[in-house]
Design a protein around this motif. Sequence first.
Motif, mmCIF file in Angstrom:
data_model
loop_
_atom_site.group_PDB
_atom_site.id
_atom_site.type_symbol
_atom_site.label_atom_id
_atom_site.label_comp_id
_atom_site.label_asym_id
_atom_site.label_seq_id
_atom_site.Cartn_x
_atom_site.Cartn_y
_atom_site.Cartn_z
ATOM 1 N N TYR A 78 -52.585 66.124 1.092
ATOM 2 C CA TYR A 78 -53.175 65.655 -0.169
ATOM 3 C C TYR A 78 -52.366 66.159 -1.360
ATOM 4 C CZ TYR A 78 -56.558 64.896 -3.903
ATOM 5 O OH TYR A 78 -57.170 64.491 -5.073
ATOM 6 N N SER A 127 -50.101 63.965 -3.988
ATOM 7 C CA SER A 127 -50.519 64.011 -5.389
ATOM 8 C C SER A 127 -49.404 64.405 -6.340
ATOM 9 C CB SER A 127 -51.688 64.995 -5.552
ATOM 10 O OG SER A 127 -52.804 64.588 -4.785
ATOM 11 N N VAL A 151 -58.468 59.978 1.105
ATOM 12 C CA VAL A 151 -59.057 60.636 -0.072
ATOM 13 C C VAL A 151 -58.164 60.449 -1.291
ATOM 14 C CG1 VAL A 151 -59.737 62.860 -1.043
ATOM 15 C CG2 VAL A 151 -60.319 62.316 1.322
ATOM 16 N N HIS A 152 -56.856 60.561 -1.082
ATOM 17 C CA HIS A 152 -55.920 60.394 -2.194
ATOM 18 C C HIS A 152 -56.023 58.996 -2.786
ATOM 19 C CE1 HIS A 152 -51.966 59.598 -4.087
ATOM 20 N NE2 HIS A 152 -52.088 60.839 -4.485
ATOM 21 N N ARG A 153 -56.238 58.010 -1.951
ATOM 22 C CA ARG A 153 -56.360 56.637 -2.442
ATOM 23 C C ARG A 153 -57.567 56.488 -3.358
ATOM 24 N NH1 ARG A 153 -55.786 52.226 2.108
ATOM 25 N NH2 ARG A 153 -53.763 53.297 2.156
ATOM 26 N N VAL A 154 -58.622 57.268 -3.096
ATOM 27 C CA VAL A 154 -59.821 57.218 -3.934
ATOM 28 C C VAL A 154 -59.617 57.975 -5.244
ATOM 29 C CG1 VAL A 154 -62.254 57.892 -4.083
ATOM 30 C CG2 VAL A 154 -61.352 56.952 -1.951
ATOM 31 N N THR A 155 -59.023 59.160 -5.161
ATOM 32 C CA THR A 155 -58.874 60.001 -6.359
ATOM 33 C C THR A 155 -57.678 59.619 -7.223
ATOM 34 O OG1 THR A 155 -57.577 61.654 -5.133
ATOM 35 C CG2 THR A 155 -59.971 61.959 -5.219
ATOM 36 N N HIS A 156 -56.682 58.980 -6.618
ATOM 37 C CA HIS A 156 -55.485 58.567 -7.350
ATOM 38 C C HIS A 156 -55.220 57.083 -7.091
ATOM 39 C CE1 HIS A 156 -55.058 62.914 -7.023
ATOM 40 N NE2 HIS A 156 -54.106 62.898 -7.939
ATOM 41 N N PRO A 157 -56.092 56.213 -7.546
ATOM 42 C CA PRO A 157 -55.894 54.777 -7.283
ATOM 43 C C PRO A 157 -54.623 54.267 -7.936
ATOM 44 C CG PRO A 157 -57.604 55.102 -8.929
ATOM 45 C CD PRO A 157 -57.279 56.466 -8.384
ATOM 46 N N ARG A 202 -50.590 58.227 -10.127
ATOM 47 C CA ARG A 202 -51.992 58.109 -10.543
ATOM 48 C C ARG A 202 -52.607 56.832 -10.017
ATOM 49 N NH1 ARG A 202 -53.180 63.181 -11.788
ATOM 50 N NH2 ARG A 202 -51.763 64.041 -13.299
#
Length: 246
Positions: free
Chosen positions: A147, A151, A222-228, A246
């Motif tokens: 993650y 990021s 999870v990264h796809r959700v928090t950093h669309p 981002r």
Amino acid sequence: MSTETELQSPVAEFLGTLVLVFFAVGASVLSGEYIGTLGIALAFGFTLLVLAYVIGPVSGSHVNPAVTLGMLVAKRLDLPTAIRYWVAQLAGAIAGAALLFLVAKQVPGLKISETFGSNGFGDRSAVRINLGGAFIVELLLTALLVYVFLSVTHKVTVAGFAGLPIGTVLAVVSLIGIPLTGASVNPARSLGPAIFAGGAALTQLWLFLVAPLVGAVLAAAVHRVTHPATPAQPNRHPEPSGAPVR
């Protein structure tokens, strides 16, 4: 991808994984008695930090099949490139472990049978963590590592100050994981030493191949959700290379 890049990136991953195993796992095998858990964790973190700056601009300095899987799931790599990375990483880990084994054999009285920096659970864990606990630990620690990697990197390569959090997070997860499982979070790092340790290290190896890969998929989700991903806006203040996606 050009033919030159197709060659450079796997070679960089091969050398990087070889260096990680030889020096970081070597800190455990050769110096663990003297530097302790903190020293071993710092050896892993500092080695990855250096590699991020040395080969990061070439291949991204994954040196870890789980990181490459996370990049694949995040659609920053295509499958043929990921396969080349995986082959290079596994070969590099085996080569690094072979060199380390050769050095370790020159140290009189050094016991390397069924240990040799390999990972384990049950009676092969310092705190005797069970199979289920080991799986969860490896999954979560790898998820954190991947993650953070996703990021702070831009596309495939590592640039700018991205190497600092990448090296730091490996040191942190190693501090947590070494007493529990030996802190794999990297299937290649587990495979190389296990081949030369033999015995229980090989029979338990499956967990340290599977759990990190599952953790990588979780991290990418999870990264796809928090950093669309945002639509590209050409000619309007393009994002500098190395900035977080981002």
